[in-house]
Design an enzyme around this catalytic site. Structure first.
Site, PDB file in Angstrom:
ATOM      1  N   ASN A 103       1.416  -1.227  -0.231  1.00  0.00           N
ATOM      2  CA  ASN A 103      -0.162   0.018   0.321  1.00  0.00           C
ATOM      3  C   ASN A 103       0.920   0.928  -0.223  1.00  0.00           C
ATOM      4  O   ASN A 103       0.488   1.783   1.143  1.00  0.00           O
ATOM      5  CB  ASN A 103      -0.789   0.086   1.320  1.00  0.00           C
ATOM      6  N   ARG A 126       8.195   6.395  -2.251  1.00  0.00           N
ATOM      7  CA  ARG A 126       8.317   6.111  -0.809  1.00  0.00           C
ATOM      8  C   ARG A 126       8.662   5.077   0.022  1.00  0.00           C
ATOM      9  O   ARG A 126       9.905   4.972   0.346  1.00  0.00           O
ATOM     10  CB  ARG A 126       7.182   7.156  -0.404  1.00  0.00           C
ATOM     11  N   ARG A 139       4.005   0.042   9.055  1.00  0.00           N
ATOM     12  CA  ARG A 139       4.869  -1.383   8.787  1.00  0.00           C
ATOM     13  C   ARG A 139       5.732  -1.278   9.399  1.00  0.00           C
ATOM     14  O   ARG A 139       6.722  -2.171   9.698  1.00  0.00           O
ATOM     15  CB  ARG A 139       5.274  -0.628   6.644  1.00  0.00           C
ATOM     16  N   LYS A 159       0.523 -11.569  -1.937  1.00  0.00           N
ATOM     17  CA  LYS A 159       2.306 -11.201  -2.651  1.00  0.00           C
ATOM     18  C   LYS A 159       3.145 -10.393  -2.349  1.00  0.00           C
ATOM     19  O   LYS A 159       4.369 -10.788  -3.232  1.00  0.00           O
ATOM     20  CB  LYS A 159       1.520 -10.111  -3.210  1.00  0.00           C
ATOM     21  N   PRO A 210       3.762 -13.011  -7.807  1.00  0.00           N
ATOM     22  CA  PRO A 210       3.393 -12.253  -7.004  1.00  0.00           C
ATOM     23  C   PRO A 210       1.486 -11.132  -7.965  1.00  0.00           C
ATOM     24  O   PRO A 210       2.597 -10.999  -9.025  1.00  0.00           O
ATOM     25  CB  PRO A 210       3.950 -11.087  -7.015  1.00  0.00           C
ATOM     26  N   ASP A 259       0.162  -8.454  -7.430  1.00  0.00           N
ATOM     27  CA  ASP A 259      -0.592  -6.988  -7.399  1.00  0.00           C
ATOM     28  C   ASP A 259      -1.849  -6.309  -8.015  1.00  0.00           C
ATOM     29  O   ASP A 259      -2.075  -7.334  -8.600  1.00  0.00           O
ATOM     30  CB  ASP A 259       0.998  -6.080  -7.492  1.00  0.00           C
TER      31      ASP A 259
END
Length: 267
Positions: A115, A120, A164, A206, A223, A225
């Site tokens: 997310n 970033r 996180r 994922k 994966p 996403d």
DNA sequence: ACCCAGGGTAACT
DNA sequence: AGTTACCATGGG
């Protein structure tokens, strides 16, 4: 010394910009530089292949492994090109090589990725390295699990990793305790390795598949996403075609890169 | 003031 | 078993 790697299936821009790694940057002259295994190098592209600049001769086997040079990507591209859509993706993004990145770095990086957006993600990882990684010539190594031992979410506050932070701490804890032994994952089949990684809070299907693909080169890891879910619904509602069997991860990465760079999901 | 970003978790039907 | 709000932070 400089080493020229002759390879027609190695495009450094595609390889470093396809979202599998977060610590490589492009210079004004088109060279890419980054740090892996605690070593900083730069690379440049030419028509025959790629040059590794100023590497230590003893490190050549390490880079050959990092770039997975013993794998024949031409053969995989031929295999995938049996499908029309995949053939297009291969044509546009076939210079991507799936790297064999360091397992712990890959695990932490993709925990951070959830997310989140790529600029970033890179920022958080950069601050993690500067705060806790070993200082090397020209930058910082990615910190080892051992070096991060006992870390708390409060310690990670300067990273601004948000929710996180506690996931990172849980990963550090379980890797150090041996509950999740990264060294044993390579020998495990895909499903068993995935379940092992999912013991970490903040690691789901994922993120686990990203680690298995981008660190262990398990080409059957797939994966999914948001982008891949969208493109699968658009192009492959019944699943990937038969020609992708066993190399779903390679197909995924070519498709992911292709639709992100060339659109195709608009209508 | 919204919306989204290479998701996962917990708390719901 | 399948949905859904929420999770920090930052940029558009």
């Amino acid at each position: 010394m400089d080493i020229l790697i002759k390879n027609s299936n190695f495009n450094i821009k595609q390889t470093f910009m396809c979202g599998q790694c977060f610590r490589w940057t492009e210079n004004a002259d088109g060279r890419f530089e980054g740090i892996a295994h605690g070593r900083k190098i730069s690379l440049s592209q030419c028509k025959d292949g790629v040059t590794l600049h100023n590497i230590c001769e003893d490190d050549l086997p390490l880079w050959e492994r990092y770039f997975d040079l013993s794998t024949d990507y031409g053969a995989m591209i031929t295999q995938l090109s049996a499908d029309d859509t995949l053939a297009l993706a291969c044509k546009g993004s076939g210079g991507i090589r799936i790297l064999r990145q360091e397992p712990f770095e890959t695990l932490i990086s993709f925990i951070i990725s959830q997310n989140n957006n790529i600029p970033r993600i890179s920022g958080i990882i950069g601050r993690l390295c500067e705060s806790f990684g070993e200082k090397i010539e020209g930058g910082y190594a990615f910190p080892t699990a051992e070096k991060l031992k006992g870390i708390t979410p409060e310690d990670l506050a300067p990273l601004r990793a948000g929710f996180r932070a506690r996931y990172i701490c849980d990963a550090v804890c379980k890797v150090n305790s041996g509950e999740v032994d990264l060294d044993e994952l390579d020998a495990l089949p895909l499903e068993a390795a995935r379940e092992k990684l999912k013991l970490i809070v903040g690691v789901g299907d994922k993120v686990a598949d990203c680690v298995l693909l981008f660190a262990f080169a398990k080409h059957d890891a797939f994966p999914k996403d948001v982008w891949v879910k969208r493109l699968m619904a658009r192009f492959y509602p019944q699943g990937l075609p038969e020609c992708a069997k066993g190399i779903e991860g390679i197909a995924q990465q070519y498709l992911f890169d292709y639709v992100r760079n060339n659109g195709g999901l608009d209508d």
